[in-house]
Design a protein around this motif. Structure first.
Motif, PDB file in Angstrom:
ATOM      1  N   LEU A  75       0.828  -1.208   0.000  1.00 29.27           N
ATOM      2  CA  LEU A  75       0.000   0.000   0.000  1.00 29.27           C
ATOM      3  C   LEU A  75       0.859   1.253   0.000  1.00 29.27           C
ATOM      4  CD1 LEU A  75      -2.587   1.690   0.321  1.00 29.27           C
ATOM      5  CD2 LEU A  75      -2.494   1.206   2.783  1.00 29.27           C
ATOM      6  N   VAL A  76       1.835   1.318   0.880  1.00 30.67           N
ATOM      7  CA  VAL A  76       2.696   2.501   0.979  1.00 30.67           C
ATOM      8  C   VAL A  76       3.473   2.682  -0.328  1.00 30.67           C
ATOM      9  CG1 VAL A  76       4.619   3.558   2.229  1.00 30.67           C
ATOM     10  CG2 VAL A  76       2.823   2.361   3.491  1.00 30.67           C
ATOM     11  N   GLU A  77       3.957   1.611  -0.897  1.00 31.12           N
ATOM     12  CA  GLU A  77       4.691   1.703  -2.165  1.00 31.12           C
ATOM     13  C   GLU A  77       3.777   2.201  -3.286  1.00 31.12           C
ATOM     14  OE1 GLU A  77       7.748  -1.033  -4.700  1.00 31.12           O
ATOM     15  OE2 GLU A  77       5.930  -2.018  -3.969  1.00 31.12           O
ATOM     16  N   TRP A  78       2.561   1.713  -3.352  1.00 29.22           N
ATOM     17  CA  TRP A  78       1.599   2.112  -4.382  1.00 29.22           C
ATOM     18  C   TRP A  78       1.311   3.609  -4.303  1.00 29.22           C
ATOM     19  CZ3 TRP A  78      -3.751   3.480  -3.884  1.00 29.22           C
ATOM     20  CH2 TRP A  78      -4.450   3.510  -5.094  1.00 29.22           C
ATOM     21  N   ILE A  79       1.137   4.107  -3.098  1.00 31.04           N
ATOM     22  CA  ILE A  79       0.859   5.539  -2.932  1.00 31.04           C
ATOM     23  C   ILE A  79       2.098   6.373  -3.216  1.00 31.04           C
ATOM     24  CG2 ILE A  79       0.221   7.313  -1.230  1.00 31.04           C
ATOM     25  CD1 ILE A  79      -1.779   5.237  -0.115  1.00 31.04           C
ATOM     26  N   ALA A  80       3.270   5.866  -2.898  1.00 31.00           N
ATOM     27  CA  ALA A  80       4.510   6.617  -3.115  1.00 31.00           C
ATOM     28  C   ALA A  80       4.840   6.780  -4.597  1.00 31.00           C
ATOM     29  CB  ALA A  80       5.672   5.932  -2.404  1.00 31.00           C
ATOM     30  N   LYS A  81       4.357   5.883  -5.441  1.00 33.60           N
ATOM     31  CA  LYS A  81       4.703   5.925  -6.863  1.00 33.60           C
ATOM     32  C   LYS A  81       4.133   7.135  -7.589  1.00 33.60           C
ATOM     33  CE  LYS A  81       5.661   1.092  -7.606  1.00 33.60           C
ATOM     34  NZ  LYS A  81       5.328  -0.136  -8.307  1.00 33.60           N
ATOM     35  N   GLU A  82       2.961   7.585  -7.196  1.00 33.91           N
ATOM     36  CA  GLU A  82       2.344   8.764  -7.817  1.00 33.91           C
ATOM     37  C   GLU A  82       1.260   9.305  -6.892  1.00 33.91           C
ATOM     38  OE1 GLU A  82      -0.907   7.593 -10.928  1.00 33.91           O
ATOM     39  OE2 GLU A  82       0.824   6.288 -11.220  1.00 33.91           O
ATOM     40  N   THR A 111     -11.008   3.194  -2.639  1.00 30.25           N
ATOM     41  CA  THR A 111     -11.629   2.222  -3.545  1.00 30.25           C
ATOM     42  C   THR A 111     -10.690   1.047  -3.795  1.00 30.25           C
ATOM     43  OG1 THR A 111     -12.966   3.927  -4.604  1.00 30.25           O
ATOM     44  CG2 THR A 111     -12.609   1.895  -5.848  1.00 30.25           C
ATOM     45  N   ALA A 112      -9.424   1.343  -4.016  1.00 28.76           N
ATOM     46  CA  ALA A 112      -8.450   0.294  -4.322  1.00 28.76           C
ATOM     47  C   ALA A 112      -8.109  -0.564  -3.109  1.00 28.76           C
ATOM     48  CB  ALA A 112      -7.174   0.915  -4.882  1.00 28.76           C
ATOM     49  N   TRP A 113      -8.142   0.003  -1.907  1.00 31.62           N
ATOM     50  CA  TRP A 113      -7.661  -0.717  -0.727  1.00 31.62           C
ATOM     51  C   TRP A 113      -8.740  -0.997   0.314  1.00 31.62           C
ATOM     52  CZ3 TRP A 113      -3.082  -3.086  -0.145  1.00 31.62           C
ATOM     53  CH2 TRP A 113      -2.145  -2.853  -1.153  1.00 31.62           C
ATOM     54  N   ARG A 114      -9.971  -0.777  -0.021  1.00 26.39           N
ATOM     55  CA  ARG A 114     -11.061  -1.047   0.919  1.00 26.39           C
ATOM     56  C   ARG A 114     -11.216  -2.546   1.103  1.00 26.39           C
ATOM     57  NH1 ARG A 114     -15.458   1.856  -1.232  1.00 26.39           N
ATOM     58  NH2 ARG A 114     -14.646   3.566  -0.027  1.00 26.39           N
ATOM     59  N   THR A 115     -11.496  -2.952   2.306  1.00 19.56           N
ATOM     60  CA  THR A 115     -11.744  -4.364   2.590  1.00 19.56           C
ATOM     61  C   THR A 115     -12.936  -4.467   3.530  1.00 19.56           C
ATOM     62  OG1 THR A 115     -10.864  -6.414   3.478  1.00 19.56           O
ATOM     63  CG2 THR A 115     -10.064  -4.403   4.495  1.00 19.56           C
ATOM     64  N   ARG A 120     -10.448  -8.251   9.946  1.00 15.03           N
ATOM     65  CA  ARG A 120      -9.117  -8.698  10.368  1.00 15.03           C
ATOM     66  C   ARG A 120      -8.012  -8.097   9.507  1.00 15.03           C
ATOM     67  NH1 ARG A 120      -9.574 -14.758  12.612  1.00 15.03           N
ATOM     68  NH2 ARG A 120     -11.495 -14.434  13.733  1.00 15.03           N
ATOM     69  N   LEU A 121      -8.365  -7.552   8.360  1.00 11.12           N
ATOM     70  CA  LEU A 121      -7.379  -6.910   7.494  1.00 11.12           C
ATOM     71  C   LEU A 121      -7.504  -5.401   7.647  1.00 11.12           C
ATOM     72  CD1 LEU A 121      -7.536  -9.048   4.235  1.00 11.12           C
ATOM     73  CD2 LEU A 121      -5.751  -9.029   5.979  1.00 11.12           C
ATOM     74  N   THR A 122      -6.668  -4.863   8.465  1.00  6.42           N
ATOM     75  CA  THR A 122      -6.711  -3.429   8.762  1.00  6.42           C
ATOM     76  C   THR A 122      -5.517  -2.723   8.133  1.00  6.42           C
ATOM     77  OG1 THR A 122      -5.568  -3.886  10.828  1.00  6.42           O
ATOM     78  CG2 THR A 122      -7.987  -3.756  10.930  1.00  6.42           C
ATOM     79  N   ILE A 123      -5.270  -2.992   6.862  1.00  7.95           N
ATOM     80  CA  ILE A 123      -4.080  -2.496   6.186  1.00  7.95           C
ATOM     81  C   ILE A 123      -4.049  -0.974   6.167  1.00  7.95           C
ATOM     82  CG2 ILE A 123      -2.741  -2.573   4.045  1.00  7.95           C
ATOM     83  CD1 ILE A 123      -3.200  -5.295   5.699  1.00  7.95           C
ATOM     84  N   TRP A 124      -5.120  -0.370   5.726  1.00 10.09           N
ATOM     85  CA  TRP A 124      -5.209   1.089   5.656  1.00 10.09           C
ATOM     86  C   TRP A 124      -4.995   1.713   7.035  1.00 10.09           C
ATOM     87  CZ3 TRP A 124      -5.254   4.753   2.084  1.00 10.09           C
ATOM     88  CH2 TRP A 124      -5.721   6.016   2.431  1.00 10.09           C
ATOM     89  N   GLU A 125      -5.696   1.198   8.017  1.00  9.90           N
ATOM     90  CA  GLU A 125      -5.599   1.719   9.376  1.00  9.90           C
ATOM     91  C   GLU A 125      -4.199   1.525   9.944  1.00  9.90           C
ATOM     92  OE1 GLU A 125      -7.977  -0.291   8.260  1.00  9.90           O
ATOM     93  OE2 GLU A 125      -9.828   0.867   8.450  1.00  9.90           O
ATOM     94  N   ASP A 126      -3.604   0.365   9.693  1.00  9.90           N
ATOM     95  CA  ASP A 126      -2.250   0.097  10.181  1.00  9.90           C
ATOM     96  C   ASP A 126      -1.253   1.087   9.599  1.00  9.90           C
ATOM     97  OD1 ASP A 126      -3.244  -2.064  11.589  1.00  9.90           O
ATOM     98  OD2 ASP A 126      -2.533  -3.558  10.146  1.00  9.90           O
ATOM     99  N   ALA A 127      -1.343   1.338   8.298  1.00  8.26           N
ATOM    100  CA  ALA A 127      -0.416   2.266   7.649  1.00  8.26           C
ATOM    101  C   ALA A 127      -0.544   3.665   8.232  1.00  8.26           C
ATOM    102  CB  ALA A 127      -0.657   2.286   6.142  1.00  8.26           C
TER     103      ALA A 127
END
Length: 81
Positions: A12-19, A28-32, A36-43
């Motif tokens: 996720l962080v790499e994807w956002i860093a690219k542009e 939309t791309a990272w919603r779950t 148990r998958l709290t990727i956005w919140e963790d970042a």
């Protein structure tokens, strides 16, 4: 954050860093729907991402200095892609 989620946070962080990414695009791309998958919140909690308001573009998501350090420490260079 557990060991299974760290690679996803890294992606996720790499994807956002690219542009620049709009908040809506990122959500939309990272919603779950899996609690148990709290990727956005963790970042965000780890300080890797921040949300900023830009009048002309709406809310934008950007990588922080801590996020860039996290990428480098894990062998990822978004500027090289």
């Amino acid at each position: 954050m557990d060991d299974t989620q760290e690679p996803l946070v890294l992606d996720l962080v790499e994807w956002i860093a690219k542009e620049p990414r709009g908040y809506e695009e990122a959500m939309t791309a990272w919603r779950t729907s899996c609690p148990r998958l709290t990727i956005w919140e963790d970042a965000q909690e780890l300080g890797y991402l921040k949300r900023e308001s830009a009048q002309a573009q709406g809310a934008q998501v950007k990588v922080t200095q801590a996020g860039m350090r996290f990428l480098r420490e894990n062998g990822r260079d978004p500027k090289a892609a």
